[in-house]
Design a protein around this motif. Structure first.
Motif, PDB file in Angstrom:
ATOM      1  N   UNK A  62       0.826  -1.207   0.000  1.00 35.27           N
ATOM      2  CA  UNK A  62       0.000   0.000   0.000  1.00 35.27           C
ATOM      3  C   UNK A  62       0.861   1.257   0.000  1.00 35.27           C
ATOM      4  N   UNK A  63       1.934   1.257   0.767  1.00 32.28           N
ATOM      5  CA  UNK A  63       2.827   2.421   0.806  1.00 32.28           C
ATOM      6  C   UNK A  63       3.541   2.606  -0.535  1.00 32.28           C
ATOM      7  N   UNK A  64       3.872   1.508  -1.195  1.00 34.28           N
ATOM      8  CA  UNK A  64       4.469   1.619  -2.533  1.00 34.28           C
ATOM      9  C   UNK A  64       3.471   2.221  -3.518  1.00 34.28           C
ATOM     10  N   UNK A  65       2.216   1.810  -3.427  1.00 37.87           N
ATOM     11  CA  UNK A  65       1.188   2.404  -4.276  1.00 37.87           C
ATOM     12  C   UNK A  65       1.093   3.909  -4.023  1.00 37.87           C
ATOM     13  N   UNK A  66       1.031   4.288  -2.760  1.00 33.90           N
ATOM     14  CA  UNK A  66       0.970   5.704  -2.411  1.00 33.90           C
ATOM     15  C   UNK A  66       2.222   6.429  -2.902  1.00 33.90           C
ATOM     16  N   UNK A  67       3.385   5.832  -2.678  1.00 34.03           N
ATOM     17  CA  UNK A  67       4.642   6.462  -3.079  1.00 34.03           C
ATOM     18  C   UNK A  67       4.765   6.671  -4.576  1.00 34.03           C
ATOM     19  N   UNK A 113       7.947   3.706   5.586  1.00 35.23           N
ATOM     20  CA  UNK A 113       9.090   4.529   5.176  1.00 35.23           C
ATOM     21  C   UNK A 113       9.677   4.046   3.853  1.00 35.23           C
ATOM     22  N   UNK A 114       9.830   2.740   3.719  1.00 36.78           N
ATOM     23  CA  UNK A 114      10.378   2.192   2.469  1.00 36.78           C
ATOM     24  C   UNK A 114       9.431   2.462   1.315  1.00 36.78           C
ATOM     25  N   UNK A 115       8.139   2.245   1.536  1.00 36.93           N
ATOM     26  CA  UNK A 115       7.165   2.440   0.469  1.00 36.93           C
ATOM     27  C   UNK A 115       7.086   3.869  -0.016  1.00 36.93           C
ATOM     28  N   UNK A 116       7.221   4.815   0.891  1.00 37.73           N
ATOM     29  CA  UNK A 116       7.149   6.223   0.494  1.00 37.73           C
ATOM     30  C   UNK A 116       8.459   6.681  -0.147  1.00 37.73           C
ATOM     31  N   UNK A 117       9.589   6.196   0.356  1.00 32.94           N
ATOM     32  CA  UNK A 117      10.888   6.663  -0.145  1.00 32.94           C
ATOM     33  C   UNK A 117      11.344   5.937  -1.408  1.00 32.94           C
ATOM     34  N   UNK A 118      10.972   4.693  -1.582  1.00 33.66           N
ATOM     35  CA  UNK A 118      11.473   3.892  -2.703  1.00 33.66           C
ATOM     36  C   UNK A 118      11.207   4.516  -4.071  1.00 33.66           C
ATOM     37  N   UNK A 170      10.991   7.596  -5.045  1.00 37.40           N
ATOM     38  CA  UNK A 170      11.894   8.722  -5.289  1.00 37.40           C
ATOM     39  C   UNK A 170      13.314   8.237  -5.553  1.00 37.40           C
ATOM     40  N   UNK A 171      13.683   7.133  -4.946  1.00 38.18           N
ATOM     41  CA  UNK A 171      15.028   6.595  -5.142  1.00 38.18           C
ATOM     42  C   UNK A 171      15.153   5.766  -6.419  1.00 38.18           C
ATOM     43  N   UNK A 172      14.076   5.073  -6.776  1.00 40.90           N
ATOM     44  CA  UNK A 172      14.127   4.153  -7.913  1.00 40.90           C
ATOM     45  C   UNK A 172      13.716   4.780  -9.241  1.00 40.90           C
ATOM     46  N   UNK A 173      12.968   5.839  -9.199  1.00 41.62           N
ATOM     47  CA  UNK A 173      12.459   6.476 -10.411  1.00 41.62           C
ATOM     48  C   UNK A 173      13.361   7.646 -10.746  1.00 41.62           C
ATOM     49  N   UNK A 174      14.232   7.479 -11.741  1.00 44.34           N
ATOM     50  CA  UNK A 174      15.203   8.555 -12.026  1.00 44.34           C
ATOM     51  C   UNK A 174      14.508   9.821 -12.540  1.00 44.34           C
ATOM     52  N   UNK A 175      15.073  10.938 -12.142  1.00 43.85           N
ATOM     53  CA  UNK A 175      14.563  12.230 -12.589  1.00 43.85           C
ATOM     54  C   UNK A 175      15.145  12.545 -13.960  1.00 43.85           C
ATOM     55  N   UNK A 176      14.376  13.200 -14.777  1.00 50.48           N
ATOM     56  CA  UNK A 176      14.859  13.590 -16.103  1.00 50.48           C
ATOM     57  C   UNK A 176      15.929  14.650 -15.960  1.00 50.48           C
ATOM     58  N   UNK A 177      16.975  14.533 -16.738  1.00 53.49           N
ATOM     59  CA  UNK A 177      18.043  15.523 -16.736  1.00 53.49           C
ATOM     60  C   UNK A 177      19.115  15.270 -15.686  1.00 53.49           C
ATOM     61  N   UNK A 178      19.029  14.148 -14.945  1.00 54.11           N
ATOM     62  CA  UNK A 178      20.053  13.858 -13.946  1.00 54.11           C
ATOM     63  C   UNK A 178      20.831  12.649 -14.336  1.00 54.11           C
TER      64      UNK A 178
END
Length: 151
Positions: free
Chosen positions: A59-64, A136-141, A143-151
């Motif tokens: 559920x936290x991964x879905x929210x994240x 915490x893992x579900x919300x943070x993952x 942002x860590x796993x999905x690369x931002x464009x231009x970085x």
């Protein structure tokens, strides 16, 4: 009250924390929708036989991931959406039971009673900590796993 009706209480909980945290008014509806989706998914997984920790993680991964996706569209920070949506899944019941078991130690007269209260407290503390870690893992993952464009 029916189980799925209880899930609707995640909406005012998320809304209350969003207002308390000064979330921009235009993002309130999405925080509430994510809270309902996440809490509903966890409810469904738990009632399908899954453990509450695994259900909370999914559920936290879905929210994240939804918060991360929407934050990129709306040019907002993802935690604006995700944190308030995840708060209704904080394991208050397990924390309460742990504290109650520890407080009952004050009135114990036999060692066997003390042992049972300590076991109960330990179980509930560990379960609450695992649920908080899953959140915490579900919300943070994302942002860590999905690369931002231009970085």
């Amino acid at each position: 009250m029916s189980g799925w009706l209880v899930e609707l209480w995640s909406i005012p909980a998320a809304l209350g924390f969003a207002v308390l945290f000064n979330v921009p008014p235009r993002t309130l509806w999405l925080s509430c929708a994510l809270a309902l989706a996440g809490h509903g998914l966890r409810f469904g997984l738990v009632h399908a036989g899954s453990d509450i920790v695994l259900g909370t993680l999914v559920a936290a991964l879905l929210i994240g991931f939804c918060a991360e996706w929407w934050s990129r569209r709306a040019r907002q920070a993802a935690p604006v959406y995700a944190v308030c949506a995840a708060i209704p899944m904080v394991p208050g019941t397990y924390m309460y039971k742990a504290v109650q078991a520890l407080l009952q130690l004050a009135s114990v007269t036999e060692a066997s009673q003390a042992q049972q209260h300590l076991v109960d407290a330990g179980y509930n503390i560990v379960k609450a900590a695992m649920i908080l870690l899953a959140l915490a893992i579900g919300i943070a993952a994302p942002a860590l796993l999905w690369p931002k464009k231009g970085h």
